[in-house]
Design an enzyme around this catalytic site. Structure first.
Site, PDB file in Angstrom:
ATOM      1  N   ASP A 156      29.502  59.265  41.539  1.00 21.43           N
ATOM      2  CA  ASP A 156      28.916  58.195  40.698  1.00 21.43           C
ATOM      3  C   ASP A 156      27.611  57.597  41.226  1.00 21.43           C
ATOM      4  O   ASP A 156      27.404  56.376  41.145  1.00 21.43           O
ATOM      5  CB  ASP A 156      29.941  57.065  40.500  1.00 21.43           C
ATOM      6  CG  ASP A 156      31.195  57.530  39.793  1.00 21.43           C
ATOM      7  OD1 ASP A 156      31.279  58.713  39.426  1.00 21.43           O
ATOM      8  OD2 ASP A 156      32.116  56.700  39.632  1.00 21.43           O
ATOM      9  N   LYS A 165      33.760  61.505  34.179  1.00 18.62           N
ATOM     10  CA  LYS A 165      35.116  60.958  34.326  1.00 18.62           C
ATOM     11  C   LYS A 165      35.211  59.592  33.638  1.00 18.62           C
ATOM     12  O   LYS A 165      34.335  58.750  33.802  1.00 18.62           O
ATOM     13  CB  LYS A 165      35.484  60.861  35.809  1.00 18.62           C
ATOM     14  CG  LYS A 165      34.601  59.938  36.638  1.00 18.62           C
ATOM     15  CD  LYS A 165      34.962  60.073  38.102  1.00 18.62           C
ATOM     16  CE  LYS A 165      34.297  59.068  39.010  1.00 18.62           C
ATOM     17  NZ  LYS A 165      34.525  57.666  38.700  1.00 18.62           N
ATOM     18  N   CYS A 205      35.671  53.822  43.244  1.00 19.81           N
ATOM     19  CA  CYS A 205      35.763  55.230  42.827  1.00 19.81           C
ATOM     20  C   CYS A 205      35.875  56.204  44.000  1.00 19.81           C
ATOM     21  O   CYS A 205      36.523  57.246  43.866  1.00 19.81           O
ATOM     22  CB  CYS A 205      34.591  55.563  41.913  1.00 19.81           C
ATOM     23  SG  CYS A 205      34.725  54.710  40.325  1.00 19.81           S
TER      24      CYS A 205
HETATM   25  C1  C5J Z   1      32.587  52.998  40.777  1.00 23.66           C
HETATM   26  C2  C5J Z   1      32.955  50.868  39.742  1.00 23.66           C
HETATM   27  N1  C5J Z   1      31.909  54.118  40.619  1.00 23.66           N
HETATM   28  N2  C5J Z   1      32.851  50.207  40.888  1.00 23.66           N
HETATM   29  N3  C5J Z   1      32.704  52.200  39.692  1.00 23.66           N
HETATM   30  O1  C5J Z   1      33.054  52.685  41.844  1.00 23.66           O
HETATM   31  O2  C5J Z   1      33.245  50.286  38.718  1.00 23.66           O
END
Ligand code: C5J
Length: 230
Positions: A24, A129, A162
């Site tokens: 991400d 995802k 994540c």
């Molecule tokens: C991720 C989030 N990628 N913190 N998303 O950690 O909402």
């Protein structure tokens, strides 16, 4: 097999069965003016991970090993967005609404894309995802199985959300995960530290925590099968 210095003990790196999984690293989370900053977060806490990730990615690609990227986001029609996630946070603008870089966490929007510094190359799978974990409602496990992957070097953001969720999912599926601490980041330094400690606690209950330099150094070593070969 090269051993990578890590907590709670050295990681027995097997390059022939390892993939780099970058979680991400999206514009909306990392860039000034994105969704993350709109929520009041300090994106500098995440941006410090860009350069270590860039160096690790370059070394990994140079070694010819597999790279997989993920992006958190949803279908434009939001059919895969749980109502509970839609309203979470209670802010005036939530996932799917117009944000500073297009619709927030919607696939195809500028903010949903990966930052240019770490942009995927042709042949590197990108896993879209809908959840926090990269295995939930995706084909990641199948892709890894088809390639004989048993070890994951997991980097990205955020450490406690994540990255942590993905490491836990991977651990339950039998993968050994190493998280280079300098390549993972959180808006909250204390959650970053706690997230890493949770992974390596109790003898590596979810995996290992190390540094990217040690991974890069291990990439320079010949695989055990080639050592001593004429
Ligand atoms: C991720 C989030 N990628 N913190 N998303 O950690 O909402």
């Amino acid at each position: 097999m090269p051993a990578i210095d890590a907590e709670p003990y050295p990681f027995a790196f097997d390059p022939a069965r390892a993939a780099l999984l970058i979680i991400d690293m999206q514009r909306d989370f990392l860039e000034p003016g994105g969704f993350g900053e709109m929520l009041g977060n300090d994106v500098a806490q995440l941006r410090r991970t860009i350069e270590p990730n860039r160096r690790l990615l370059a070394a990994w690609r140079a070694a010819g090993l597999p790279v997989i990227h993920t992006r958190e986001g949803h279908r434009p029609d939001l059919a895969d967005l749980p109502p509970s996630k839609k309203i979470r946070g209670g802010g005036p603008r939530t996932i799917g609404d117009a944000g500073p870089m297009g619709r927030i966490l919607v696939r195809g929007e500028p903010g949903h894309d990966i930052i240019p510094e770490l942009y995927p190359q042709a042949g590197e799978p990108v896993i879209d995802k809908p959840g926090k974990g990269a295995f939930f409602a995706t084909d990641l496990h199948a892709i890894l199985q088809h390639r004989g992957i048993a070890q994951l070097i997991v980097t990205g953001v955020t450490t406690e959300v994540c990255v942590n969720t993905t490491v836990r999912e991977a651990n339950d599926r039998g993968y050994d995960c190493l998280v280079p601490a300098d390549c993972a980041g959180s808006y909250f330094p204390e959650f970053h530290e706690a997230g890493l400690r949770m992974i390596a606690a109790q003898g590596g209950i979810f995996g290992w925590v190390g540094q990217s330099d040690a991974v890069i150094a291990a990439l320079g070593q010949p695989p055990a099968s080639l050592k001593g070969a004429a």
